[in-house]
Write a protein that holds these residues in place. Structure first.
Motif, short mmCIF file in Angstrom:
data_model
loop_
_atom_site.label_atom_id
_atom_site.label_comp_id
_atom_site.label_asym_id
_atom_site.label_seq_id
_atom_site.Cartn_x
_atom_site.Cartn_y
_atom_site.Cartn_z
N THR A 135 4.17 -16.86 -3.66
CA THR A 135 5.19 -15.88 -3.17
C THR A 135 4.76 -14.77 -2.39
O THR A 135 5.16 -14.40 -1.31
N ALA A 136 3.71 -14.24 -3.00
CA ALA A 136 3.05 -12.70 -2.41
C ALA A 136 1.66 -12.62 -2.74
O ALA A 136 1.33 -13.31 -3.77
N ILE A 137 0.91 -11.73 -1.96
CA ILE A 137 -0.28 -11.32 -2.24
C ILE A 137 -0.18 -10.08 -2.51
O ILE A 137 0.12 -9.46 -1.41
N ARG A 138 -0.63 -9.37 -3.53
CA ARG A 138 -0.85 -8.03 -3.71
C ARG A 138 -2.17 -7.49 -3.51
O ARG A 138 -3.10 -7.82 -4.20
N VAL A 139 -2.45 -6.52 -2.62
CA VAL A 139 -3.76 -5.89 -2.48
C VAL A 139 -3.62 -4.52 -2.91
O VAL A 139 -2.86 -3.65 -2.46
N PRO A 140 -4.37 -4.07 -3.98
CA PRO A 140 -4.09 -2.68 -4.65
C PRO A 140 -5.11 -1.65 -3.83
O PRO A 140 -5.80 -2.19 -2.73
N ALA A 141 -4.85 -0.55 -4.06
CA ALA A 141 -5.30 0.59 -3.29
C ALA A 141 -6.87 0.50 -3.64
O ALA A 141 -7.72 1.50 -3.05
N THR A 142 -7.43 -0.06 -4.77
CA THR A 142 -8.76 0.23 -5.11
C THR A 142 -9.90 0.31 -3.95
O THR A 142 -10.51 1.26 -3.98
N PHE A 143 -9.77 -0.63 -2.99
CA PHE A 143 -10.76 -0.52 -1.80
C PHE A 143 -10.36 -0.10 -0.58
O PHE A 143 -10.90 -0.14 0.58
N ASP B 146 -9.94 -7.30 -4.72
CA ASP B 146 -9.52 -7.15 -5.85
C ASP B 146 -7.82 -7.80 -5.84
O ASP B 146 -6.89 -7.20 -6.60
N ALA B 147 -7.61 -8.72 -4.98
CA ALA B 147 -6.16 -9.06 -4.73
C ALA B 147 -5.42 -9.78 -5.81
O ALA B 147 -6.38 -10.35 -6.72
N GLN B 148 -4.37 -9.88 -5.77
CA GLN B 148 -3.66 -10.58 -7.06
C GLN B 148 -2.83 -11.35 -6.39
O GLN B 148 -1.94 -11.06 -5.33
N MET B 149 -2.48 -12.60 -6.90
CA MET B 149 -1.51 -13.74 -6.52
C MET B 149 -0.38 -13.65 -7.31
O MET B 149 -0.43 -14.03 -8.54
N VAL B 150 0.75 -13.83 -6.50
CA VAL B 150 2.14 -13.86 -7.34
C VAL B 150 2.53 -15.38 -7.37
O VAL B 150 2.76 -15.68 -6.19
#
Lengths: 336, 823
Positions: free
Chosen positions: A219-227, A179-183
């Motif tokens: 610029t960045a990839i955010r990996v949430p704590a979800t998994f 469930d990562a997010q791309m900035v």
């Protein structure tokens, strides 16, 4: 014009030291080629297949490099090398599949030079397209890989729409599964896109593999704590044990309780133009025990609708078996 | 006596290689040097209607443009025996106006740098006339199949009236009948009219009396050589002398090639080739592309460097011929072959034919000693890059086609795989091939293959591994395989040359190419040992023909160790005889009473150093210091020896030692694999190879050859291949990562090698070559191990990739297209 490969054409080179400078440049000249590690770019440029008058090299922007803790998750700078992702302690501790995926990309030399931003942004590897043939993806009006005589062993079994190229990335399915997010930033603004929506199939846009627009920078990839800490599975199958694109890869995460799967993410790469999140499989897995029967059923469901080309029918049982293995768990088959 | 033969040592080039000081062709620079770039044909077969170079010529920095029409006509070859071999007017040249494969060089530009040269190439307008093409030999053999050249799809000679000499080789059509293809769709190789057809023994009776008869089709891929150093060359002229820096397998014989290509006398060519980044047969005598910088250098009056890119190397570097084979083999209950009927279809470019398909059957007749055998073959031309010899040419393909059949028969008859090969193995002066003009079959000098099998089985722990073969753990199955292999391993008749100078040291001229095998130095240790010298008393000069070198074999077909240890032996024997004569003249007594040892010539209490012998040799002159030379040496050696005359005691001689039989080496290979039946992926867990190639000269180099070439063989099984789109006739796999040579992680971490180390009785040093036979041993041991794990009829072509295994496991039979080329 005679076709000549392997000689770098001239272009103007910009080497900014901040993201803002890079964004200013991209704003002024939206057609500027964005250069990360160069593992994809140099192929295109040296082969003189794609041309540009200007290149912005991001390697001097320190702020785009490194991995930071954010809200229990991680923010990975787009210019972080694949080896740094693969070896990072927190990535290994909490997001094992991403560490494994990054560690299975290409070869040690390429992982030292290649970046995670570049790995998810790289273009299709279809050998007809890469040769500069005028196919749909290149703006033409045919697909050379989907003909009775084409050699398409490494092409798509799902989601084909005129073009049968596949997503070549190993980290992309892992990021979708997490469930990562791309900035994405452009001068003066920023948008954050779910990894699942970052990648594009040919039905949406046949000329690019991601939603990144000219003038924008990942610029960045955010990996949430979800998994974080869930059961992760990553496997890549390739012809050689190193230095190869995936024939099929699978990335999966399972939140389990008492032997029952609570929530699952199952994503398969190299079978379609984008990493395929198998939502029906995920839905079916929820509430099921992680048994061989569950694994088998998941495998069968995963390949529903898959269509083989002349030389890639093996991808169907391969995808089925990899999904099965992901659900089943156990030691990884691939090595680096 | 200093023992050098059979001992490890450090070759004089090693430090430079590992420190990067070694200079390969591309590392050289010359004042005012220009760079050249090639324009390649985008089409598989076309004719140039017109070329407009005006825009390119007008560009600043562009110095010369070279077209095919400006190339000199290649000269005819005159052999040692005085026979003239006419240059082939339809053969491969450096550039062409009628390319016969996509990627063939068409013209070249020299400019101040590569960027300018490429800009010029892109400004050149070529008007192409596309011509019919074909990139699949079986497509070309169809009754209405296209041919790669207007003249046809095979090399042949027009029929002549009886009593008249045969006409020259030419390209002509050869098509098979529609009915020949009746079983094509069932995966059975068609067998129409062959070009070569030989047999011996009673084939019919052999099949009739067989307890088991198998009829199998197998296909193997075309494979590039993928040498690390591409065919780059730097050329310049000093007066009328052409200097070329380039890699080659054979320093001396490449001078002859360049002289022939350029049509200039031998003595006008200087070759600098100290280091070569691999050849594997593809540049036995250099590469014709070096003409391009040579002629551009003359046109532009400046040195010209032509750097060959990896993609260009994939085109001009050449390809091992892919092959289809059909084998009908009969076996007695005990596993002994009763009859073997082999048909090979070799693929070739539209240029000179490789003999792989024609020679393959010989090695099968030797390796398994069938009492009756028929061998048919045909070589079909297609619009694909030039075929060149690649390690174990013909032998590899034929053995890869037959070995799986032997393995299958052993399984069906319930015979141990090692025993199966042992009981069919050749022994001693074993017969091979068809009968000659005298009605007799030829034979080899010696074979100790059974000993190699025994040694290998022990080293590999065959019994333990065999017992767990086919056992499944989770999704993985292990399998162990054994394979045997052979190839020719030595020629005769070359020259040795060295001088012992008054400083007591031995100065050797080595005409061998430095292609990585170390034979450029190894062979001379024979002479040093015979002269009783330490290795640090020996200086070897190699790789620069401005200082002439003696006549030396081509380093191809594993000839060098055998041929040049004989030549070294001959030269040392000559020097010893001269030293004995000098000592007898100086100290008294008979020459025969003197022995050469520890750098001295001694008899009883009388003794003189080789340094003093050298001084005396100069005083005496004549034959002793090279002012008079043997008449039977090659004229190339005469030139080299003349340049050294008067410097000391000369050892110079031609190898005239007798040899009864053809020299052949053998290898037995053993592999264990683990196959994942859910992915089709497999790993080679372990590998052992044992060589039978006579006395070992340099163990470390020998081990590197046995294992290195085994890995080359494994690559043919693992993933290596060419890929073509048949509709467009162009290569799709043009990069290393697409052709997939094996990586370090694809081969076992700990591989073992050993050797029988029994001297060959037909050569004075006892040594045969080892370069070639490990290849098929590596390829087939792995293939047989996969079959041992998964059973018969799982794969029918090589490379054996995971897609084919997975599909076969899924469907219970091979699903891969069996006979399509280049997939």
């Amino acid at each position: 014009m005679a076709i000549v490969h392997d000689v770098m054409p001239p272009f103007q080179l910009f080497q900014p030291s901040s993201a803002d400078e890079a964004l200013d440049l991209l704003d002024a000249r939206p057609d500027t080629w964005v250069l990360a590690g160069g593992m994809d770019s140099f192929d295109w440029l040296k082969d003189r297949t794609k041309r540009t008058s200007a290149v912005v090299d991001l390697s001097g922007i320190d702020a785009l490099r490194g991995i930071r803790e954010v809200d229990g998750g991680l923010e990975i700078g787009a210019m972080t090398t694949l080896v740094d992702v693969a070896e990072h302690a927190a990535v290994n501790a909490r997001f094992k599949m991403l560490a494994e995926a990054a560690g299975l990309v290409a070869s040690p030399q390429i992982r030292n030079q290649g970046t995670i931003g570049g790995n998810v942004s790289q273009d299709a590897r279809c050998w007809y397209y890469r040769r500069g043939w005028s196919c749909y993806r290149a703006g033409g009006s045919t697909c050379y890989a989907d003909t009775p005589t084409a050699v398409n062993r490494e092409h798509a079994i799902l989601g084909a729409d005129r073009c049968v190229a596949v997503s070549p990335s190993d980290t992309a399915p892992a990021l979708v599964a997490l469930d990562a997010q791309m900035v994405l930033r452009r001068r003066g603004s920023e948008r954050v896109v779910d990894a699942a929506d970052f990648f594009l199939g040919p039905d949406i846009d046949i000329t690019r593999l991601t939603v990144r627009e000219p003038g924008e920078l990942l610029t960045a990839i955010r990996v949430p704590a979800t998994f974080a800490g869930a059961r992760h599975y990553f496997e890549k199958v390739r012809d050689r044990q190193v230095w190869d694109f995936p024939l099929v890869n699978v990335a999966a995460a399972f939140k389990e309780s008492g032997g029952t799967i609570q929530e699952a993410r199952v994503v398969v790469g190299a079978v379609a133009a984008k990493p395929l999140r198998l939502r029906t499989v995920e839905a079916q897995l929820a509430g099921k025990p992680a048994t061989e029967d569950t694994a088998k059923a998941a495998g069968e469901l995963a390949i529903a609708g898959a269509q083989a080309l002349r030389f890639n029918a093996y991808k169907i049982p391969l995808m089925r078996n990899l999904v099965r293995r992901a659900v089943r768990g156990g030691p990884l088959a691939a090595t680096t | 006596m200093k023992k050098l033969v059979g001992e490890n040592y450090t070759t004089p080039d090693l430090l430079a290689k590992v420190t990067g000081k070694a200079r390969y062709a591309e590392d050289f620079r010359a004042d005012g040097m220009l760079f050249a770039k090639l324009l390649l044909s985008p089409l598989p077969h076309a004719r140039i209607r017109s070329v407009d170079t005006s825009a390119a010529e007008a560009m600043p920095g562009v110095r010369a443009i070279l077209r095919a029409s400006e190339l000199p006509a290649p000269a005819d070859t005159v052999t040692d025996l005085g026979e003239t071999i006419r240059a082939n007017p339809m053969g491969e040249r450096a550039l062409t106006d009628e390319p016969v494969y996509a990627g063939e060089p068409v013209l070249a530009v020299a400019a101040v740098d590569e960027e300018t040269a490429v800009a010029a190439l892109e400004a050149i307008q070529v008007d192409w006339e596309p011509l019919p093409f074909v990139v699949d030999p079986l497509v070309s053999l169809r009754p209405d199949g296209p041919s790669p050249r207007a003249e046809g799809n095979t090399w042949g000679r027009a029929p002549v009236e009886s009593g008249k000499p045969p006409g020259p080789l030419t390209v002509m059509p050869l098509k098979w009948k529609a009915e020949d293809f009746a079983d094509y769709d069932q995966g059975k190789m068609p067998m129409g009219e062959p070009q070569i057809d030989w047999n011996y023994g009673d084939l019919e009776a052999g099949f009739k009396n067989a307890a088991l008869v198998l009829d199998e089709t197998f296909s193997m891929a075309n494979n590039q050589h993928h040498v690390l150093e591409p065919r780059t060359a730097l050329a310049y002229w000093r007066g009328d002398k052409l200097h070329v820096h380039t890699g080659t397998q054979s320093a001396v014989q490449t001078v002859a090639s360049i002289s022939r290509w350029m049509n200039i006398p031998l003595e006008k060519v200087v070759l600098i080739t100290e280091y070569t980044g691999g050849g594997f047969g593809s540049r036995a005598t250099g590469a014709v592309i070096c003409m391009v910088p040579a002629i551009l250098a003359k046109k532009a009056n400046a040195p010209v460097m032509l750097r060959i890119t990896r993609e260009e190397e994939q085109y001009i570097g050449g390809i091992r011929p892919g092959m289809h084979g059909r084998v009908k083999a009969g076996f007695a209950k005990d596993g002994r072959l009763t009859a073997l009927d082999l048909f090979l279809i070799g693929e070739n470019s539209a240029y000179e034919a490789q003999g792989d398909a024609n020679s393959g059957g010989r090695f099968i007749s030797l390796l398994y000693q069938p009492p009756a055998m028929r061998s048919r073959s045909i070589t079909v031309l297609t619009n694909t890059p030039p075929r060149r010899a690649q390690s174990q040419p013909g032998g590899l393909q034929a053995i890869m086609i037959v070995e799986p059949v032997i393995a299958k028969a052993a399984r069906q008859l319930g015979i141990d795989q090692v025993e199966m090969r042992r009981l069919n193995a050749p022994e001693g002066k074993a017969l091979w091939g068809p009968a000659g003009r005298d009605g007799k079959r030829g034979y080899i000098t010696s074979a100790f293959l059974k000993e190699a099998l025994d040694k290998g089985a022990e080293l590999f722990d065959w019994k333990t591994r065999q017992a767990r073969s086919g056992k499944r753990t989770g999704s993985t199955v292990r399998g162990s395989g054994v394979a045997v292999s052979s190839f020719v391993a030595g020629s005769t008749g070359f020259d040795g040359l060295f001088v012992i100078k008054p400083d007591g040291k031995m100065y050797v001229k080595s005409g061998v190419g430095n292609l990585g095998t170390e034979s450029v130095f190894d062979v001379h240790r024979v002479a040093a040992e015979m002269m009783g010298l330490r290795w640090d008393q020996v200086e070897v000069a190699w790789g620069d023909t401005s200082h002439p070198l003696p006549w030396t074999c081509v380093s191809g077909g594993s000839q060098t160790t055998h041929a040049m240890t004989r030549a070294a032996h001959a030269a040392a024997s000559d020097a010893i005889a001269k030293a004995q004569e000098i000592a007898a003249q100086t100290l008294g007594g008979s020459p025969a009473s003197y022995r050469v040892a520890d750098g001295r010539v001694s008899a009883g209490g009388r003794s003189m150093s080789l340094a003093d012998v050298a001084k005396k040799a100069i005083e005496l002159g004549g034959k002793y210091d090279g002012h008079t030379l043997p008449e039977n040496i090659n004229k190339v050696t005469t030139t080299a020896a003349t340049a050294l005359a008067g410097e000391g005691l000369m050892g110079v001689a031609r190898d005239t030692y007798p040899r009864d039989g053809t020299t052949v080496s053998f290898v037995a290979g053993f592999a264990e694999v683990e196959v994942d039946v859910e992915t089709g992926n497999y790993k080679v867990l372990d590998y052992t190879a044992v060589g039978d190639s006579g006395t070992i000269i340099h163990p470390r180099a020998y081990g590197a050859q046995v294992l290195g070439r085994s890995v080359l063989g494994m690559s043919h099984t693992l993933a290596l291949k060419t890929v073509y789109d048949q509709h467009y006739g162009v290569a799709l796999a043009t990069r290393l990562h697409q052709s997939r040579p094996p990586t370090i992680l694809d081969v076992p971490r700990n591989m073992k090698w050993d050797a029988v180390n029994l001297p060959d009785p037909e050569t004075p040093v006892g040594a045969r070559g080892i370069g070639e036979p490990p290849v098929a041993a590596g390829a087939c041991a792995v293939m047989n191990a996969i079959a041992a794990a998964l059973g018969d009829d799982v794969f029918k072509r090589a490379p054996v990739t995971l897609d084919s295994l997975l599909m076969a496991l899924e469907h219970g039979r091979p699903m891969q297209e069996p006979l399509t080329a280049h997939i």
